[in-house]
Design a protein around this motif. Sequence first.
Motif, mmCIF file in Angstrom:
data_model
loop_
_atom_site.group_PDB
_atom_site.id
_atom_site.type_symbol
_atom_site.label_atom_id
_atom_site.label_comp_id
_atom_site.label_asym_id
_atom_site.label_seq_id
_atom_site.Cartn_x
_atom_site.Cartn_y
_atom_site.Cartn_z
ATOM 1 N N ASN A 1 17.172 99.183 48.654
ATOM 2 C CA ASN A 1 17.235 97.725 48.683
ATOM 3 C C ASN A 1 17.781 97.202 47.349
ATOM 4 O O ASN A 1 17.168 97.393 46.299
ATOM 5 C CB ASN A 1 15.828 97.161 48.932
ATOM 6 N N PRO A 2 18.941 96.505 47.361
ATOM 7 C CA PRO A 2 19.515 96.017 46.102
ATOM 8 C C PRO A 2 18.620 94.985 45.411
ATOM 9 O O PRO A 2 18.597 94.912 44.180
ATOM 10 C CB PRO A 2 20.851 95.413 46.506
ATOM 11 N N TRP A 3 17.896 94.188 46.156
ATOM 12 C CA TRP A 3 17.006 93.205 45.548
ATOM 13 C C TRP A 3 15.880 93.898 44.784
ATOM 14 O O TRP A 3 15.469 93.447 43.716
ATOM 15 C CB TRP A 3 16.429 92.255 46.590
ATOM 16 N N MET A 4 15.382 94.963 45.364
ATOM 17 C CA MET A 4 14.304 95.715 44.706
ATOM 18 C C MET A 4 14.832 96.343 43.421
ATOM 19 O O MET A 4 14.165 96.307 42.382
ATOM 20 C CB MET A 4 13.747 96.802 45.632
ATOM 21 N N ASN A 5 16.041 96.899 43.481
ATOM 22 C CA ASN A 5 16.644 97.481 42.270
ATOM 23 C C ASN A 5 16.818 96.410 41.195
ATOM 24 O O ASN A 5 16.527 96.654 40.024
ATOM 25 C CB ASN A 5 18.000 98.119 42.591
ATOM 26 N N GLN A 6 17.280 95.237 41.586
ATOM 27 C CA GLN A 6 17.468 94.160 40.629
ATOM 28 C C GLN A 6 16.125 93.719 40.038
ATOM 29 O O GLN A 6 16.006 93.490 38.832
ATOM 30 C CB GLN A 6 18.172 92.972 41.290
ATOM 31 N N ALA A 7 15.114 93.615 40.890
ATOM 32 C CA ALA A 7 13.784 93.223 40.415
ATOM 33 C C ALA A 7 13.237 94.248 39.417
ATOM 34 O O ALA A 7 12.640 93.876 38.395
ATOM 35 C CB ALA A 7 12.829 93.057 41.594
ATOM 36 N N LEU A 8 13.446 95.524 39.688
ATOM 37 C CA LEU A 8 12.993 96.567 38.766
ATOM 38 C C LEU A 8 13.739 96.481 37.437
ATOM 39 O O LEU A 8 13.134 96.627 36.368
ATOM 40 C CB LEU A 8 13.187 97.953 39.385
ATOM 41 N N GLN A 9 15.044 96.233 37.497
ATOM 42 C CA GLN A 9 15.827 96.111 36.267
ATOM 43 C C GLN A 9 15.351 94.918 35.441
ATOM 44 O O GLN A 9 15.231 94.999 34.219
ATOM 45 C CB GLN A 9 17.312 95.984 36.589
ATOM 46 N N VAL A 10 15.074 93.803 36.100
ATOM 47 C CA VAL A 10 14.586 92.621 35.399
ATOM 48 C C VAL A 10 13.224 92.921 34.771
ATOM 49 O O VAL A 10 12.971 92.568 33.607
ATOM 50 C CB VAL A 10 14.502 91.408 36.362
ATOM 51 N N ALA A 11 12.354 93.589 35.522
ATOM 52 C CA ALA A 11 11.013 93.902 35.004
ATOM 53 C C ALA A 11 11.099 94.834 33.802
ATOM 54 O O ALA A 11 10.418 94.620 32.779
ATOM 55 C CB ALA A 11 10.161 94.532 36.108
ATOM 56 N N PHE A 12 11.935 95.871 33.880
ATOM 57 C CA PHE A 12 12.071 96.793 32.757
ATOM 58 C C PHE A 12 12.704 96.106 31.554
ATOM 59 O O PHE A 12 12.334 96.354 30.410
ATOM 60 C CB PHE A 12 12.872 98.036 33.146
ATOM 61 N N GLY A 13 13.659 95.211 31.799
ATOM 62 C CA GLY A 13 14.272 94.451 30.710
ATOM 63 C C GLY A 13 13.253 93.555 30.028
ATOM 64 O O GLY A 13 13.219 93.456 28.793
ATOM 65 N N ALA A 14 12.420 92.900 30.824
ATOM 66 C CA ALA A 14 11.388 92.030 30.260
ATOM 67 C C ALA A 14 10.388 92.851 29.451
ATOM 68 O O ALA A 14 9.942 92.424 28.370
ATOM 69 C CB ALA A 14 10.666 91.285 31.381
ATOM 70 N N ARG A 15 10.055 94.023 29.934
ATOM 71 C CA ARG A 15 9.122 94.897 29.213
ATOM 72 C C ARG A 15 9.712 95.295 27.862
ATOM 73 O O ARG A 15 9.022 95.267 26.834
ATOM 74 C CB ARG A 15 8.838 96.140 30.047
ATOM 75 N N GLU A 16 10.987 95.642 27.851
ATOM 76 C CA GLU A 16 11.644 96.034 26.604
ATOM 77 C C GLU A 16 11.695 94.865 25.619
ATOM 78 O O GLU A 16 11.424 95.018 24.436
ATOM 79 C CB GLU A 16 13.055 96.561 26.893
ATOM 80 N N ARG A 17 12.026 93.681 26.118
ATOM 81 C CA ARG A 17 12.074 92.503 25.247
ATOM 82 C C ARG A 17 10.694 92.177 24.690
ATOM 83 O O ARG A 17 10.553 91.821 23.521
ATOM 84 C CB ARG A 17 12.661 91.304 25.998
ATOM 85 N N ALA A 18 9.665 92.306 25.524
ATOM 86 C CA ALA A 18 8.298 92.047 25.060
ATOM 87 C C ALA A 18 7.895 93.062 23.990
ATOM 88 O O ALA A 18 7.259 92.711 22.988
ATOM 89 C CB ALA A 18 7.321 92.095 26.232
ATOM 90 N N SER A 19 8.289 94.300 24.176
ATOM 91 C CA SER A 19 7.983 95.333 23.192
ATOM 92 C C SER A 19 8.679 95.043 21.869
ATOM 93 O O SER A 19 8.073 95.155 20.796
ATOM 94 C CB SER A 19 8.424 96.701 23.736
ATOM 95 N N GLN A 20 9.938 94.642 21.938
ATOM 96 C CA GLN A 20 10.678 94.303 20.720
ATOM 97 C C GLN A 20 10.065 93.081 20.026
ATOM 98 O O GLN A 20 9.959 93.036 18.793
ATOM 99 C CB GLN A 20 12.148 94.046 21.040
ATOM 100 N N ALA A 21 9.655 92.088 20.811
ATOM 101 C CA ALA A 21 9.043 90.889 20.234
ATOM 102 C C ALA A 21 7.718 91.245 19.553
ATOM 103 O O ALA A 21 7.407 90.735 18.470
ATOM 104 C CB ALA A 21 8.820 89.832 21.309
ATOM 105 N N GLY A 22 6.942 92.111 20.175
ATOM 106 C CA GLY A 22 5.673 92.541 19.577
ATOM 107 C C GLY A 22 5.899 93.286 18.273
ATOM 108 O O GLY A 22 5.204 93.044 17.285
ATOM 109 N N ALA A 23 6.884 94.183 18.259
ATOM 110 C CA ALA A 23 7.190 94.933 17.037
ATOM 111 C C ALA A 23 7.671 93.988 15.949
ATOM 112 O O ALA A 23 7.296 94.126 14.773
ATOM 113 C CB ALA A 23 8.239 96.003 17.320
#
Length: 113
Positions: free
Chosen positions: A31-53
Motif C-alpha cells: 500500500n503506497p499510503w502505508m509506505n508514505q505514512a511510515l516514511q513520515v513517521a520515521f522522518g518525524a522520529r529522526e527530527r525529534a531525535s535531532q531536536a532533543g540532541a
Amino acid sequence: MDESGGEGIRDRISSRGEGALGDLAQLLVDNPWMNQALQVAFGARERASQAGASAIRNLNLPTSNDVERLARRLRAVSERLETVEDTLDRLTREVAELRRERDSSRPGASSQG
C-alpha cells in the motif's frame, strides 16, 4: 476427541492465522499510503531525535554519542598507559640487572656493602 485430533485442529487454526497475518502484512507493504505514512513517521522520529540532541547540547550536557566517544577515548588512553607502564617495568628490571652486573664486575665489589 483424542489428543492428536486437538493438535491437528490447533495446527490448522494456527496455520490459517499465520497465513492471514502474512496476507495482511503484504497488503500493508504494497500500500503506497502505508509506505508514505511510515516514511513520515520515521522522518518525524529522526527530527525529534535531532531536536532533543540539540536541546541537550544547548544546556551544555553531553549527548549519548558524546559519552560513547569519550568512553572510547578513555579506553584507548587506558590501553596506551598500560603499554607505557609495561615498558617502564621492563626498563626498571633491565636497569636493576645492569647495576647488579656493574657492581659484581668491580674489583673489591664484595667488600663494599
